[in-house]
Design a protein around this motif. Structure first.
Motif, PDB file in Angstrom:
ATOM      1  N   VAL A   1      -4.859  35.449   2.553  1.00 27.47           N
ATOM      2  CA  VAL A   1      -4.999  36.906   2.628  1.00 27.47           C
ATOM      3  C   VAL A   1      -3.756  37.591   2.052  1.00 27.47           C
ATOM      4  N   GLY A   2      -2.578  37.004   2.296  1.00 28.85           N
ATOM      5  CA  GLY A   2      -1.361  37.580   1.737  1.00 28.85           C
ATOM      6  C   GLY A   2      -1.357  37.578   0.220  1.00 28.85           C
ATOM      7  N   PHE A   3      -1.833  36.511  -0.388  1.00 30.02           N
ATOM      8  CA  PHE A   3      -1.898  36.464  -1.851  1.00 30.02           C
ATOM      9  C   PHE A   3      -2.920  37.456  -2.393  1.00 30.02           C
TER      10      PHE A   3
ATOM     11  N   ALA B   1      -3.427  40.463  -1.173  1.00 28.95           N
ATOM     12  CA  ALA B   1      -2.709  41.738  -1.194  1.00 28.95           C
ATOM     13  C   ALA B   1      -1.716  41.802  -2.346  1.00 28.95           C
ATOM     14  N   ILE B   2      -0.957  40.728  -2.554  1.00 28.92           N
ATOM     15  CA  ILE B   2       0.060  40.714  -3.608  1.00 28.92           C
ATOM     16  C   ILE B   2      -0.579  40.814  -4.989  1.00 28.92           C
ATOM     17  N   LEU B   3      -1.623  40.028  -5.227  1.00 30.98           N
ATOM     18  CA  LEU B   3      -2.237  40.021  -6.565  1.00 30.98           C
ATOM     19  C   LEU B   3      -2.973  41.312  -6.868  1.00 30.98           C
ATOM     20  N   SER B   4      -3.462  42.001  -5.841  1.00 33.10           N
ATOM     21  CA  SER B   4      -4.097  43.285  -6.120  1.00 33.10           C
ATOM     22  C   SER B   4      -3.094  44.269  -6.694  1.00 33.10           C
ATOM     23  N   VAL B   5      -1.869  44.263  -6.168  1.00 36.29           N
ATOM     24  CA  VAL B   5      -0.826  45.143  -6.700  1.00 36.29           C
ATOM     25  C   VAL B   5      -0.420  44.713  -8.108  1.00 36.29           C
ATOM     26  N   ILE B   6      -0.239  43.432  -8.319  1.00 37.84           N
ATOM     27  CA  ILE B   6       0.185  42.933  -9.624  1.00 37.84           C
ATOM     28  C   ILE B   6      -0.867  43.227 -10.694  1.00 37.84           C
ATOM     29  N   PHE B   7      -2.146  43.186 -10.328  1.00 33.28           N
ATOM     30  CA  PHE B   7      -3.202  43.460 -11.296  1.00 33.28           C
ATOM     31  C   PHE B   7      -3.270  44.948 -11.645  1.00 33.28           C
ATOM     32  N   VAL B   8      -3.122  45.817 -10.658  1.00 33.08           N
ATOM     33  CA  VAL B   8      -3.340  47.250 -10.859  1.00 33.08           C
ATOM     34  C   VAL B   8      -2.150  47.920 -11.540  1.00 33.08           C
ATOM     35  N   THR B   9      -0.932  47.516 -11.190  1.00 35.36           N
ATOM     36  CA  THR B   9       0.262  48.248 -11.605  1.00 35.36           C
ATOM     37  C   THR B   9       0.413  48.389 -13.121  1.00 35.36           C
ATOM     38  N   PRO B  10       0.121  47.383 -13.950  1.00 32.43           N
ATOM     39  CA  PRO B  10       0.255  47.595 -15.395  1.00 32.43           C
ATOM     40  C   PRO B  10      -0.582  48.755 -15.924  1.00 32.43           C
ATOM     41  N   PHE B  11      -1.791  48.966 -15.369  1.00 27.15           N
ATOM     42  CA  PHE B  11      -2.596  50.109 -15.788  1.00 27.15           C
ATOM     43  C   PHE B  11      -1.879  51.417 -15.481  1.00 27.15           C
ATOM     44  N   LEU B  12      -1.294  51.485 -14.298  1.00 27.85           N
ATOM     45  CA  LEU B  12      -0.569  52.693 -13.912  1.00 27.85           C
ATOM     46  C   LEU B  12       0.638  52.924 -14.813  1.00 27.85           C
ATOM     47  N   LEU B  13       1.396  51.884 -15.080  1.00 35.17           N
ATOM     48  CA  LEU B  13       2.617  52.029 -15.866  1.00 35.17           C
ATOM     49  C   LEU B  13       2.326  52.447 -17.308  1.00 35.17           C
ATOM     50  N   GLN B  14       1.282  51.883 -17.899  1.00 35.94           N
ATOM     51  CA  GLN B  14       1.017  52.173 -19.302  1.00 35.94           C
ATOM     52  C   GLN B  14       0.248  53.469 -19.505  1.00 35.94           C
TER      53      GLN B  14
ATOM     54  N   ILE C   1      -5.259  34.311  -4.963  1.00 32.96           N
ATOM     55  CA  ILE C   1      -4.961  34.894  -6.274  1.00 32.96           C
ATOM     56  C   ILE C   1      -6.252  35.366  -6.950  1.00 32.96           C
ATOM     57  N   LEU C   2      -7.267  34.507  -6.975  1.00 30.41           N
ATOM     58  CA  LEU C   2      -8.527  34.868  -7.628  1.00 30.41           C
ATOM     59  C   LEU C   2      -9.208  36.034  -6.920  1.00 30.41           C
ATOM     60  N   THR C   3      -9.209  36.007  -5.593  1.00 30.66           N
ATOM     61  CA  THR C   3      -9.861  37.070  -4.833  1.00 30.66           C
ATOM     62  C   THR C   3      -9.123  38.395  -4.981  1.00 30.66           C
ATOM     63  N   GLY C   4      -7.788  38.341  -5.044  1.00 32.14           N
ATOM     64  CA  GLY C   4      -7.017  39.568  -5.213  1.00 32.14           C
ATOM     65  C   GLY C   4      -7.332  40.260  -6.520  1.00 32.14           C
ATOM     66  N   VAL C   5      -7.388  39.501  -7.612  1.00 29.77           N
ATOM     67  CA  VAL C   5      -7.723  40.076  -8.910  1.00 29.77           C
ATOM     68  C   VAL C   5      -9.156  40.596  -8.910  1.00 29.77           C
TER      69      VAL C   5
ATOM     70  N   ALA D   1      -6.955  49.299  -1.029  1.00 29.66           N
ATOM     71  CA  ALA D   1      -7.609  48.050  -0.628  1.00 29.66           C
ATOM     72  C   ALA D   1      -6.574  46.956  -0.396  1.00 29.66           C
ATOM     73  N   GLY D   2      -5.559  46.880  -1.271  1.00 32.10           N
ATOM     74  CA  GLY D   2      -4.497  45.897  -1.080  1.00 32.10           C
ATOM     75  C   GLY D   2      -3.715  46.139   0.202  1.00 32.10           C
ATOM     76  N   PHE D   3      -3.471  47.407   0.519  1.00 32.65           N
ATOM     77  CA  PHE D   3      -2.771  47.746   1.761  1.00 32.65           C
ATOM     78  C   PHE D   3      -3.573  47.310   2.982  1.00 32.65           C
ATOM     79  N   LEU D   4      -4.872  47.555   2.962  1.00 30.88           N
ATOM     80  CA  LEU D   4      -5.714  47.146   4.093  1.00 30.88           C
ATOM     81  C   LEU D   4      -5.736  45.626   4.249  1.00 30.88           C
ATOM     82  N   VAL D   5      -5.715  44.921   3.140  1.00 28.79           N
ATOM     83  CA  VAL D   5      -5.671  43.451   3.194  1.00 28.79           C
ATOM     84  C   VAL D   5      -4.341  42.981   3.776  1.00 28.79           C
ATOM     85  N   ALA D   6      -3.240  43.658   3.416  1.00 23.86           N
ATOM     86  CA  ALA D   6      -1.941  43.305   3.988  1.00 23.86           C
ATOM     87  C   ALA D   6      -1.946  43.517   5.504  1.00 23.86           C
ATOM     88  N   LEU D   7      -2.595  44.579   5.969  1.00 22.97           N
ATOM     89  CA  LEU D   7      -2.729  44.792   7.409  1.00 22.97           C
ATOM     90  C   LEU D   7      -3.557  43.676   8.047  1.00 22.97           C
ATOM     91  N   ALA D   8      -4.586  43.214   7.333  1.00 19.64           N
ATOM     92  CA  ALA D   8      -5.384  42.102   7.843  1.00 19.64           C
ATOM     93  C   ALA D   8      -4.538  40.844   7.989  1.00 19.64           C
TER      94      ALA D   8
END
Length: 218
Positions: free
Chosen positions: A15-17, A19-32, A145-149, A188-195
């Motif tokens: 579950v921790g992975f 949450a982490i991978l959801s952030v790693i996947f989304v952030t490049p879209f935000l930055l660019q 990792i796969l589920t986060g993406v 969604a990633g935040f809620l998973v981190a709470l889980a």
């Protein structure tokens, strides 16, 4: 899986992975697309959540040998949850500095969480089962990792598809509705981190390491 430490620690890792991978996947879209960074700068910034853990992986392992794994697991996941919440709830104040700060916090949280979590898994089984335990842990990590993406991309896609602001719009990546889709993926990633934190709280009451941590605190 009859050993509470083994099952709960593996579940927390998976579950921790996510949450982490959801952030790693989304952030490049935000930055660019919303902060206007070049791919080169974007790539350098995205090394943060992978480079920062190198500073704390070994110290967290040393500390876990002295104080137990559970306090560090919970502390690391709290940092990950806080980092994700900053991205999810910042709104119009989501600046580049806040994104960098969040990635640093998430990297620290991951570094603090990972080594004690792995130690809890491997320390909960007999030595004759270490190979099996390591294989299962690797499977849980890959599943996370796969589920986060998959989760982050699905939330982004569904939200962007159903949003009325995107109807008949070309170049939707810089559309406010797509920005809302990114924020919902962070949420969604935040809620998973709470889980994941919930799983660790269950571990406090039902695992041997949790009882030991409570005894040391008392």
């Amino acid at each position: 899986f009859r050993v509470p430490d083994f099952t709960l620690s593996n579940a927390a890792a998976c579950v921790g992975f996510i949450a982490i991978l959801s952030v790693i996947f989304v952030t490049p879209f935000l930055l660019q697309y919303f902060l206007g960074l070049s791919p080169l700068v974007l790539g350098l910034i995205m090394t943060i959540p992978f480079a920062v853990p190198l500073l704390v992986l070994a110290p967290s392992g040393i500390l876990s040998d002295r104080m137990g794994t559970l306090p560090l697991e919970m502390g690391g996941m709290v940092l990950i949850a806080l980092a994700t919440s900053m991205l999810a709830f910042a709104g119009s104040s989501l600046t580049l500095m806040l994104v960098v700060f969040s990635l640093v916090a998430m990297g620290l949280g991951f570094g603090i969480f990972f080594t004690p979590n792995y130690s809890a898994v491997m320390g909960s089984v007999p030595s004759a089962r270490l190979g099996v335990a390591g294989g299962i842990y690797g499977t849980m990590r890959t599943m996370g990792i796969l589920t986060g993406v998959a989760m982050a991309s699905s939330v982004m896609g569904i939200w962007a598809t159903v949003s009325p602001a995107l109807e008949g719009t070309e170049g939707y990546l810089n559309n406010p509705a797509f920005e809302a889709a990114l924020r919902n993926a962070y949420l969604a990633g935040f809620l998973v981190a709470l889980a994941c934190l919930s799983i660790l709280f269950v571990k406090v009451f039902y695992s041997s390491s949790g009882r030991e941590a409570i005894g040391r605190t008392a």
